[in-house]
Design an enzyme around this catalytic site. Structure first.
Site, PDB file in Angstrom:
ATOM      1  N   LYS A 140       0.844  -0.904  -0.049  1.00 25.89           N
ATOM      2  CA  LYS A 140       0.108   0.230   0.175  1.00 25.89           C
ATOM      3  C   LYS A 140       1.293   1.504  -0.296  1.00 25.89           C
ATOM      4  O   LYS A 140       0.829   2.723  -0.485  1.00 25.89           O
ATOM      5  CB  LYS A 140      -0.991  -0.520   1.020  1.00 25.89           C
ATOM      6  CG  LYS A 140      -1.943  -1.285   1.272  1.00 25.89           C
ATOM      7  CD  LYS A 140      -3.449  -0.781   2.155  1.00 25.89           C
ATOM      8  CE  LYS A 140      -3.620  -2.387   3.148  1.00 25.89           C
ATOM      9  NZ  LYS A 140      -4.737  -2.318   1.599  1.00 25.89           N
ATOM     10  N   GLU A 171      -1.888   6.694   7.707  1.00 21.07           N
ATOM     11  CA  GLU A 171      -2.645   7.677   7.366  1.00 21.07           C
ATOM     12  C   GLU A 171      -3.850   8.437   7.830  1.00 21.07           C
ATOM     13  O   GLU A 171      -4.562   8.887   9.210  1.00 21.07           O
ATOM     14  CB  GLU A 171      -3.945   6.693   6.550  1.00 21.07           C
ATOM     15  CG  GLU A 171      -3.899   6.017   5.159  1.00 21.07           C
ATOM     16  CD  GLU A 171      -4.620   5.770   4.731  1.00 21.07           C
ATOM     17  OE1 GLU A 171      -5.594   5.401   4.298  1.00 21.07           O
ATOM     18  OE2 GLU A 171      -3.543   5.088   2.953  1.00 21.07           O
ATOM     19  N   ARG A 203      -7.026  -7.980  -9.336  1.00 22.30           N
ATOM     20  CA  ARG A 203      -7.858  -9.218  -9.693  1.00 22.30           C
ATOM     21  C   ARG A 203      -9.162  -8.931  -9.801  1.00 22.30           C
ATOM     22  O   ARG A 203      -9.496  -7.966  -9.648  1.00 22.30           O
ATOM     23  CB  ARG A 203      -8.048  -9.722  -8.591  1.00 22.30           C
ATOM     24  CG  ARG A 203      -8.055  -9.219  -7.228  1.00 22.30           C
ATOM     25  CD  ARG A 203      -7.748 -10.030  -6.297  1.00 22.30           C
ATOM     26  NE  ARG A 203      -8.478  -9.496  -4.654  1.00 22.30           N
ATOM     27  CZ  ARG A 203      -9.286  -8.783  -4.145  1.00 22.30           C
ATOM     28  NH1 ARG A 203     -10.337  -8.754  -4.713  1.00 22.30           N
ATOM     29  NH2 ARG A 203      -9.388  -8.498  -3.376  1.00 22.30           N
TER      30      ARG A 203
HETATM   31  P1  ADP Z   1     -12.805  -7.888  -1.973  1.00 21.03           P
HETATM   32  O1  ADP Z   1     -13.649  -5.977  -2.358  1.00 21.03           O
HETATM   33  O2  ADP Z   1     -13.102  -8.494  -3.090  1.00 21.03           O
HETATM   34  O3  ADP Z   1     -13.607  -8.392  -0.853  1.00 21.03           O
HETATM   35  P2  ADP Z   1     -11.213  -8.228   0.105  1.00 21.03           P
HETATM   36  O4  ADP Z   1      -9.874  -7.435   0.412  1.00 21.03           O
HETATM   37  O5  ADP Z   1     -12.206  -8.434   0.462  1.00 21.03           O
HETATM   38  O6  ADP Z   1     -11.751  -7.801  -1.598  1.00 21.03           O
HETATM   39  O7  ADP Z   1     -10.542 -10.712  -0.347  1.00 21.03           O
HETATM   40  C1  ADP Z   1     -11.422 -11.083  -1.374  1.00 21.03           C
HETATM   41  C2  ADP Z   1     -11.289 -12.253  -1.175  1.00 21.03           C
HETATM   42  O8  ADP Z   1      -9.597 -12.716  -1.481  1.00 21.03           O
HETATM   43  C3  ADP Z   1     -11.812 -12.626   0.060  1.00 21.03           C
HETATM   44  O9  ADP Z   1     -13.397 -13.464   0.384  1.00 21.03           O
HETATM   45  C4  ADP Z   1     -10.649 -13.491   0.791  1.00 21.03           C
HETATM   46  O10 ADP Z   1     -11.079 -14.866   1.051  1.00 21.03           O
HETATM   47  C5  ADP Z   1      -9.368 -12.838   0.121  1.00 21.03           C
HETATM   48  N1  ADP Z   1      -8.355 -12.536   1.046  1.00 21.03           N
HETATM   49  C6  ADP Z   1      -8.304 -11.158   0.649  1.00 21.03           C
HETATM   50  N2  ADP Z   1      -7.477 -11.032   2.026  1.00 21.03           N
HETATM   51  C7  ADP Z   1      -7.024 -12.083   2.292  1.00 21.03           C
HETATM   52  C8  ADP Z   1      -5.983 -13.015   3.305  1.00 21.03           C
HETATM   53  N3  ADP Z   1      -4.670 -12.067   3.509  1.00 21.03           N
HETATM   54  N4  ADP Z   1      -5.082 -13.429   3.134  1.00 21.03           N
HETATM   55  C9  ADP Z   1      -5.783 -14.604   2.677  1.00 21.03           C
HETATM   56  N5  ADP Z   1      -6.969 -14.583   1.716  1.00 21.03           N
HETATM   57  C10 ADP Z   1      -7.717 -12.956   1.664  1.00 21.03           C
HETATM   58  P1  ADP Z   2      -7.908  -4.031   2.610  1.00 20.28           P
HETATM   59  O1  ADP Z   2      -6.953  -4.279   1.928  1.00 20.28           O
HETATM   60  O2  ADP Z   2      -7.421  -4.650   3.753  1.00 20.28           O
HETATM   61  O3  ADP Z   2      -9.112  -3.750   1.806  1.00 20.28           O
HETATM   62  P2  ADP Z   2      -8.234  -0.734   2.914  1.00 20.28           P
HETATM   63  O4  ADP Z   2      -6.723   0.251   2.511  1.00 20.28           O
HETATM   64  O5  ADP Z   2      -8.751  -0.857   1.689  1.00 20.28           O
HETATM   65  O6  ADP Z   2      -8.073  -2.492   2.791  1.00 20.28           O
HETATM   66  O7  ADP Z   2      -9.675  -0.459   3.938  1.00 20.28           O
HETATM   67  C1  ADP Z   2     -10.245  -1.614   3.458  1.00 20.28           C
HETATM   68  C2  ADP Z   2     -11.339  -0.388   4.785  1.00 20.28           C
HETATM   69  O8  ADP Z   2     -10.239   0.335   6.003  1.00 20.28           O
HETATM   70  C3  ADP Z   2     -11.688   0.614   4.084  1.00 20.28           C
HETATM   71  O9  ADP Z   2     -12.683   0.202   3.194  1.00 20.28           O
HETATM   72  C4  ADP Z   2     -12.630   1.220   4.971  1.00 20.28           C
HETATM   73  O10 ADP Z   2     -13.422   1.076   5.439  1.00 20.28           O
HETATM   74  C5  ADP Z   2     -11.588   1.841   5.991  1.00 20.28           C
HETATM   75  N1  ADP Z   2     -10.833   2.920   5.418  1.00 20.28           N
HETATM   76  C6  ADP Z   2      -9.276   2.390   4.956  1.00 20.28           C
HETATM   77  N2  ADP Z   2      -8.855   3.837   5.378  1.00 20.28           N
HETATM   78  C7  ADP Z   2      -9.460   4.319   6.209  1.00 20.28           C
HETATM   79  C8  ADP Z   2      -8.818   5.900   6.129  1.00 20.28           C
HETATM   80  N3  ADP Z   2      -7.883   6.315   5.454  1.00 20.28           N
HETATM   81  N4  ADP Z   2     -10.233   6.580   6.613  1.00 20.28           N
HETATM   82  C9  ADP Z   2     -11.570   5.674   7.424  1.00 20.28           C
HETATM   83  N5  ADP Z   2     -11.281   3.971   6.991  1.00 20.28           N
HETATM   84  C10 ADP Z   2      -9.956   3.751   5.948  1.00 20.28           C
HETATM   85 MG    MG Z   3      -9.752  -3.264   0.110  1.00 22.25          MG
END
Ligand code: ADP
Ligand code: ADP
Ligand code: MG
Length: 664
Positions: free
Chosen positions: A116, A200, A297
Site C-alpha cells: 500500500k 493515514e 484481480r
Molecule cells: P473484495 O473487495 O474483493 O472483497 P477483499 O480484500 O475483501 O476484497 O478480499 C477478497 C477475497 O480475497 C476474500 O473473500 C478472501 O477470501 C480473500 N482474501 C483477502 N485478503 C486475504 C488474505 N490476507 N489472506 C487470504 N485471503 C484473503
Molecule cells: P484492505 O486491503 O484490507 O481492503 P483498505 O486499505 O482497502 O484495506 O481499507 C479497508 C477499509 O478500511 C476501507 O474500505 C475503509 O472502510 C476503511 N479505511 C481504510 N482507510 C481508511 C481511512 N484513512 N479512514 C477511514 N477508514 C478507512
Molecule cells: Mg481494500
C-alpha cells in the site's frame, strides 16, 4: 482464444468462471482439496485434479502442483479467481516460465500495487489524489509517532502488505499510538510476513467507492463506472451496489479519469479495481476522494458492475488474456438501472458474527428473483478450512428503490437449514432507514448494530407448525396415502398430545388436540388457536389459522426443525432428539470450542477466580480470532487445552469448578 483453462480456486468464484468459459466453448480444469472432493466446482468442470489435503497451504496455494496439473491436462491458461494466488507475482512469474498464460495482470503490475505504501507513492506521482498521511521508508517508531501527531488524530495505522481488513488500527489518542503501532506491526508480520506500516488520516465519515478498470496489452484502458461498498463490518464489505447513491456526473467523471490514469501508470492489463475513500462529512464532493489501494484481480462484488453494464467481466478477462483488445471503448460503455449484491455467509450475527460450520441440510436460494452466484448445493458442508460464504445474491432493477426491494424479497425467500446464516442481518440492513435513503457511510453498521442483529420475536404460527411437525401431524395432510390421511385424526382424536420444543432458548411444552381431518387446536400463550392444514407438499405447508391463510416451510434436521415463516428462519430444537451426551455437557460449567481452531491465547489456570464474560481463550479459526468468555462467575477447575494446540469443535477447553467446590 484458449481451448482449455485451469481454475486455481474453489467455491462460487470457480463456478462463476467456469460458467463463462463453458459458454465460450472453453474446456475447464478444476483443482480440489480433500475437503472439496465432492464440491460443486468439481462437478461443474470438464475434468478435476486432486491437489492435496484441506489446509490451503497444502492445496490451493500449491503453485508448483498447479503448474504440473496444467502440463498434465494441457490447460493453456490459469484463472486465479480472487484470494489464494490471485495477487501473487511469483506465481505469475512461475507460470510465465512454464509457458502458461496467467488470466490477470503482469507480475510487475501486481508488484507495483502489492504494497500500500509504494502504491500510494506511485499514485501521487501519477497525479492521483491519495489519503493524506505518511507512506515513506522511515519505520522508526518515534518518527512514525511524530508523523501521526502532524497528520492529526484520529489516524489509521495500516500494515502495508495488509488485505481483507486485517492489520489496521485506529488511534484516537496520541497516548495509544505506541501500542497500536505494535499491534498493527505484529498482525502484519503474522498474517502477511511484513510488519511495516503506513499511517493515514482517519476519515470519520467516509464512503468506500471503487472504480472497475480494465486494460489490455495494446495500451488501452477504460473504466466500467463505480461501486459503492460502504456497508462494511470490520472493514469488510457486506452489501455492495452500483452505481453509487448521489453520485454526480462530475464526480463520476473525476473518479473514472483518476482510475484510468492509475491503471495506465502501471501498464495495466486485465480486470482491476481502484479503491477510493471519499470524505462525505460535507456530502459527496468531487475534490474529496482519495486513492486507497488497487486490487489487481477480479473483485468479489464484480457482478453488480456486470448487471448495470450488461458486460461479462470474466469474458473480458479471457479475451484480454488471449491477447485481444478491449471489447469496448469508454464511449461505448454505459450503464442502466441499479444493482445490489449481498454476501450470504454461514455466520452467527447475534453471536458476534462467529463463523459457523455444518451441513446445509436444506438450501433454497432465490434463483427466480435474483442472480445467485454460489459454490454450494443442498447437502454440502461448510468446513472450517475456507471462507464460509454460501452465496452472493445479486439483483438488478430499474431504480435503487426497486432493486433494494428485490434484494429484500430475495433474502426473505432464502432458506438455509443446518447452518446459521447472516440472512436475517442482511434483510435488516435492507430495511434500515439510512440505507434505504442512500445515506451510507462505513460506520453505518456499527452505529446501528444492536437493532440490525436483534432477533425477531417468534410468531405463534411458527410455534404451532413446529409442534404439529414434531408430532408427525403434518405428514397426514400430504394426501398421497388415503389410509394415512384418515388415520391422521382418527388415531389422535381422542388424545391430547404434547410437543416439547426449544425455541429462542426457551423450552415450551405445546399441547395439541386433533379436531377433525387436518384440523388441530393448539394451546398457545394467547389462547387456544384452531389450525387447519390446507396443503402439505414436501416441506411446504399452507395453513389456515382462524381465517388467516399463510405458507411456511418446515425442514427437519439432525437436531430439530427450522421453520421458515414470513421471511425469517426460526430454528427449533427438539430436546427429545438431542443425545444424552449433549444434555449432560453442563454447558454452563465448561468452555467448549464452537469450531475447529487453534488455541492462540489461554489466559487462565486451575484455581483462578473468574467473573462472568471474562475473556479466557482466544481461538483462531477461519482466518479470524474469536474470544471465548467465562460462562459464569466461578473458579477454574481444570484446564484441558494448551496454547498452540489445534482443537476440533466440541473440545472442552476448560472447566469451572462445581459451585460448592468454588465456595470451599
Ligand atoms: P473484495 O473487495 O474483493 O472483497 P477483499 O480484500 O475483501 O476484497 O478480499 C477478497 C477475497 O480475497 C476474500 O473473500 C478472501 O477470501 C480473500 N482474501 C483477502 N485478503 C486475504 C488474505 N490476507 N489472506 C487470504 N485471503 C484473503
Ligand atoms: P484492505 O486491503 O484490507 O481492503 P483498505 O486499505 O482497502 O484495506 O481499507 C479497508 C477499509 O478500511 C476501507 O474500505 C475503509 O472502510 C476503511 N479505511 C481504510 N482507510 C481508511 C481511512 N484513512 N479512514 C477511514 N477508514 C478507512
Ligand atoms: Mg481494500
Amino acid at each position: 482464444m484458449f481451448k482449455k483453462i485451469l481454475i486455481a480456486n474453489r467455491g462460487e468464484i470457480a463456478c462463476r468462471v467456469m460458467e463463462t468459459a463453458r459458454s465460450l466453448g472453453i474446456k475447464t480444469v478444476a483443482i480440489y482439496s480433500d475437503a472439496d472432493a465432492n464440491a460443486k466446482h468439481v462437478a461443474l468442470a470438464d475434468e478435476a485434479f486432486r491437489i492435496g489435503p484441506a489446509p490451503v497451504a497444502e492445496s490451493y496455494l500449491r503453485s508448483d502442483k498447479i503448474i504440473d496439473i496444467c502440463r498434465v491436462s494441457g490447460a493453456e491458461a490459469v484463472h486465479p479467481g480472487y484470494g489464494f494466488l490471485s495477487e501473487n507475482p511469483d506465481f505469475v512469474d512461475a507460470l510465465e516460465t512454464a509457458g502458461i498464460t496467467f488470466i490477470g495482470p503482469s507480475a510487475s503490475s501486481i508488484r507495483a500495487m502489492g504494497l500500500k505504501d509504494a502504491a500510494k507513492a506511485l499514485m501521487e506521482e501519477a497525479g492521483v489524489p491519495v489519503v493524506p498521511g505518511y507512506h515513506g521508508d522511515n519505520h522508526d517508531p518515534a518518527f512514525l509517532k511524530e508523523q501521526a501527531d502532524q497528520i492529526g488524530y484520529p489516524v489509521l495505522i495500516k500494515a502495508r502488505a495488509g488485505g481483507g481488513g486485517k492489520g489496521m488500527r485506529r488511534v484516537d489518542d496520541p497516548a495509544d499510538f505506541a501500542d497500536a503501532l505494535q499491534g498493527a506491526q505484529r498482525e502484519g508480520e503474522a498474517s502477511f510476513g511484513d510488519g511495516r506500516v503506513l499511517i493515514e488520516k482517519y476519515l470519520t465519515k467516509p464512503r468506500h467507492i471503487e472504480i472497475q478498470v480494465f486494460g489490455d496489452s495494446h495500451g488501452n484502458a477504460v473504466h466500467l463506472f463505480e461501486r459503492d461498498c460502504s456497508l462494511q463490518r470490520r472493514h469488510q464489505k457486506v452489501i455492495e451496489e452500483a452505481p453509487a447513491p448521489d453520485m454526480s456526473e462530475d464526480m463520476r467523471r473525476a473518479m473514472g479519469e483518476a482510475a484510468v490514469k492509475a491503471a495506465k501508470a502501471i501498464d495495466y492489463a486485465g480486470a482491476g479495481t481502484i479503491e477510493f475513500i471519499a470524505d462525505v462529512s460535507e456530502g459527496l464532493k468531487s475534490d474529496r476522494f482519495y486513492f486507497m489501494e488497487m486490487n489487481t484481480r477480479l473483485q468479489v462484488e464484480h457482478p453488480v458492475t456486470e448487471l448495470i453494464t450488461g458486460e461479462d467481466l470474466v469474458e473480458w478477462q479471457l479475451h484480454v488474456a488471449a491477447g485481444g483488445k478491449l471489447p469496448k471503448t469508454q464511449e461505448q460503455l454505459s450503464f442502466s438501472g441499479w444493482a445490489f449484491e449481498a454476501r450470504l455467509y454461514a455466520e452467527d450475527a447475534p453471536k458476534g458474527f462467529l463463523p459457523a460450520i455444518g451441513t446445509l441440510e436444506h438450501l433454497a436460494l432465490p434463483e427466480h428473483s435474483a442472480r445467485v452466484d454460489s459454490g454450494v448445493r443442498s447437502g454440502d458442508e461448510i468446513t472450517p478450512y475456507y471462507d464460509p460464504m454460501i452465496a452472493k445474491i445479486i439483483v438488478h432493477g430499474p431504480s435503487r428503490e426497486a432493486a433494494l426491494g428485490q434484494l429484500l424479497a430475495s433474502l426473505e425467500a432464502t432458506e438455509v437449514a443446518g447452518c446459521v446464516t447472516n440472512a436475517g442481518f442482511l434483510a435488516a440492513l435492507c430495511r434500515h432507514d439510512g440505507f434505504t435513503a442512500g445515506d451510507v457511510d462505513t460506520g453505518l453498521i456499527d452505529r446501528d448494530l444492536q437493532s440490525l442483529i436483534a432477533e425477531p420475536e417468534v410468531p405463534e404460527d411458527a410455534v404451532s407448525l413446529a409442534a404439529l411437525t414434531a408430532l408427525g401431524l403434518t405428514r397426514s395432510a400430504s394426501g398421497d396415502d388415503p389410509f394415512d390421511t384418515l388415520g391422521g385424526w382418527r388415531i389422535w382424536s381422542a388424545s391430547r398430545q404434547f410437543a416439547l420444543l426449544e425455541i429462542a432458548g426457551e423450552r415450551r411444552d405445546v399441547e395439541v388436540q386433533a379436531q377433525g381431518q387436518h384440523r388441530f387446536a393448539v394451546h398457545l400463550p394467547s389462547g387456544v388457536r384452531s389450525y387447519s392444514l390446507v396443503d402439505v407438499t414436501g416441506n411446504a405447508i399452507v395453513f389456515d389459522c382462524e381465517g388467516h391463510r399463510a405458507r411456511a416451510v418446515v425442514v427437519k434436521g439432525k437436531k430439530g426443525l427450522t421453520v421458515f415463516l414470513g421471511g425469517h428462519a426460526f430454528p427449533v430444537n427438539l430436546p427429545d432428539m438431542l443425545s444424552a451426551d449433549d444434555d449432560a455437557s453442563g454447558a454452563g460449567d465448561q468452555l467448549i470450542a464452537p469450531m475447529p481452531g487453534l488455541v492462540k491465547v489461554l489466559s487462565a489456570k486451575a484455581g483462578d477466580a473468574v467473573t462472568k464474560d471474562q475473556p479466557l481463550v482466544i481461538l483462531e479459526a477461519m482466518k479470524m480470532e474469536h474470544t471465548l468468555k467465562a460462562p459464569r462467575d466461578g473458579v477454574i477447575g481444570e484446564v484441558l487445552a494448551t496454547e498452540g494446540e489445534q482443537v476440533t469443535d466440541g473440545t472442552v477447553l476448560l472447566a469451572l469448578a462445581e459451585e460448592n467446590d468454588a465456595a470451599a
